[in-house]
Enzyme design. Structure first.
Site, PDB file in Angstrom:
ATOM      1  N   HIS A 122       0.810  -1.225   0.000  1.00  0.00           N
ATOM      2  CA  HIS A 122       0.000   0.000   0.000  1.00  0.00           C
ATOM      3  C   HIS A 122       0.843   1.275   0.000  1.00  0.00           C
ATOM      4  CE1 HIS A 122      -3.667  -2.224   0.529  1.00  0.00           C
ATOM      5  NE2 HIS A 122      -3.275  -2.757   1.672  1.00  0.00           N
ATOM      6  N   ARG A 166       6.977  -5.423   3.042  1.00  0.00           N
ATOM      7  CA  ARG A 166       5.715  -6.098   2.726  1.00  0.00           C
ATOM      8  C   ARG A 166       5.528  -6.078   1.216  1.00  0.00           C
ATOM      9  NH1 ARG A 166      -0.248  -4.761   5.158  1.00  0.00           N
ATOM     10  NH2 ARG A 166       0.144  -2.659   4.389  1.00  0.00           N
ATOM     11  N   GLU A 181      -5.563 -11.944   7.822  1.00  0.00           N
ATOM     12  CA  GLU A 181      -6.406 -10.741   7.838  1.00  0.00           C
ATOM     13  C   GLU A 181      -7.768 -10.968   7.186  1.00  0.00           C
ATOM     14  OE1 GLU A 181      -4.273  -7.468   5.957  1.00  0.00           O
ATOM     15  OE2 GLU A 181      -3.441  -8.750   4.412  1.00  0.00           O
ATOM     16  N   ASP A 187      -8.043  -5.017   7.752  1.00  0.00           N
ATOM     17  CA  ASP A 187      -8.677  -5.954   6.823  1.00  0.00           C
ATOM     18  C   ASP A 187      -9.431  -7.041   7.578  1.00  0.00           C
ATOM     19  OD1 ASP A 187      -8.270  -5.149   4.112  1.00  0.00           O
ATOM     20  OD2 ASP A 187      -6.132  -5.462   4.420  1.00  0.00           O
TER      21      ASP A 187
HETATM   22  C1  3PY Z   1      -4.365  -4.277   7.952  1.00  0.00           C
HETATM   23  O1  3PY Z   1      -4.629  -3.817   9.070  1.00  0.00           O
HETATM   24  O2  3PY Z   1      -5.191  -4.803   7.203  1.00  0.00           O
HETATM   25  C2  3PY Z   1      -3.000  -4.191   7.474  1.00  0.00           C
HETATM   26  O3  3PY Z   1      -2.693  -4.743   6.437  1.00  0.00           O
HETATM   27  C3  3PY Z   1      -2.035  -3.404   8.297  1.00  0.00           C
HETATM   28  O4  3PY Z   1      -0.954  -2.993   7.590  1.00  0.00           O
HETATM   29 MG    MG Z   2      -4.264  -5.437   5.277  1.00  0.00          MG
END
Ligand code: 3PY
Ligand code: MG
Length: 230
Positions: A20, A45, A124, A150
């Site tokens: 991101h 990442r 996530e 997420d």
């Molecule tokens: C999330 O909280 O979804 C993340 O990917 C944090 O970086």
């Molecule tokens: Mg995320």
């Protein structure tokens, strides 16, 4: 300079976000060197399912790669195996800068890197929680990393972005205890100092706290608020 500033501020590790964030590969390569110069560990990442980029970043000196949206054993395995040399995995050979930044010869790096580099799968989604035991059973995987935003979106079926909410917190606690039972590292993204405290109490060992743009935004608003003429 920004990654170096974070390293010099006292963070033990600095994460470059190629999912991101604003980094392209060249900026990430420069930044990995700057983080090393600042004396911190180097984490990156990758974008979803980009295991080829994981390989390139680890060759360029990232010590830990975080892979987002891992939802099955198969996805975890493909990612983790790309990170480890045979016989453990199928990482391809050419770690020039990684060896250089870690102060090792190529031969030393080959001997040590499977245990000195971390492959972390992001948990996530509801799907990932359902597959967690399978994901944690991947031997090449060093640990998991929770994305609470997420996760909250997934758990609420898109109705609530609530990374601090009780349902998310319960899920985070479960994930940490399962990771611990499986002998894996548990990491998590934290949006506040309170979240850091809670995550530590839940058993998380790798806490990623703070975002450069958010820090700058906050500091800019505070500075403007302190002037008499705004
Ligand atoms: C999330 O909280 O979804 C993340 O990917 C944090 O970086
Ligand atoms: Mg995320």
């Amino acid at each position: 300079m920004v990654p170096e500033l974070f390293a010099r501020a006292g963070y033990e590790a600095v994460t470059l976000d190629l999912q991101h964030g604003m980094f392209d590969f060249e900026a990430a390569v420069d930044s990995l060197g700057l983080i090393a110069l600042g004396g911190a560990h180097r984490i990156a990442r990758i974008p979803v399912a980009d295991n080829a980029l994981a390989g390139r970043l680890i060759d360029m000196g990232a010590e830990c790669i975080i892979a987002p949206m891992i939802n099955s054993r198969e996805e975890a395995e493909q990612f983790a195996r790309a990170m480890k040399y045979p016989p453990m995995g199928e990482r391809s050979w050419s770690p020039r800068r990684a060896a250089m930044l870690s102060g090792q010869t190529d031969h030393e790096y080959l001997t040590n890197s499977n245990s000195q580099t971390l492959a972390l799968a992001m948990i996530e989604t509801q799907e990932a929680i359902e597959a967690l035991d399978d994901i944690l059973s991947v031997p090449e995987l060093d640990g998991i990393f929770v994305g609470p935003s997420d996760l909250s979106l997934s758990l609420s079926k898109g109705t609530a972005l609530d990374p601090n909410g009780p349902e998310t917190a319960r899920a985070c606690a479960d994930i940490a205890s399962k990771a611990k039972a499986a002998g894996k590292i548990a990491g998590i993204f934290c949006l506040s100092a309170e979240m850091v405290e809670e995550a530590v109490a839940q058993g998380y060992r790798l806490l990623s706290y703070g975002i450069d743009t958010v820090f700058i935004d906050g500091a800019a608003r505070t500075a403007l608020g302190e002037t008499a003429w705004t």
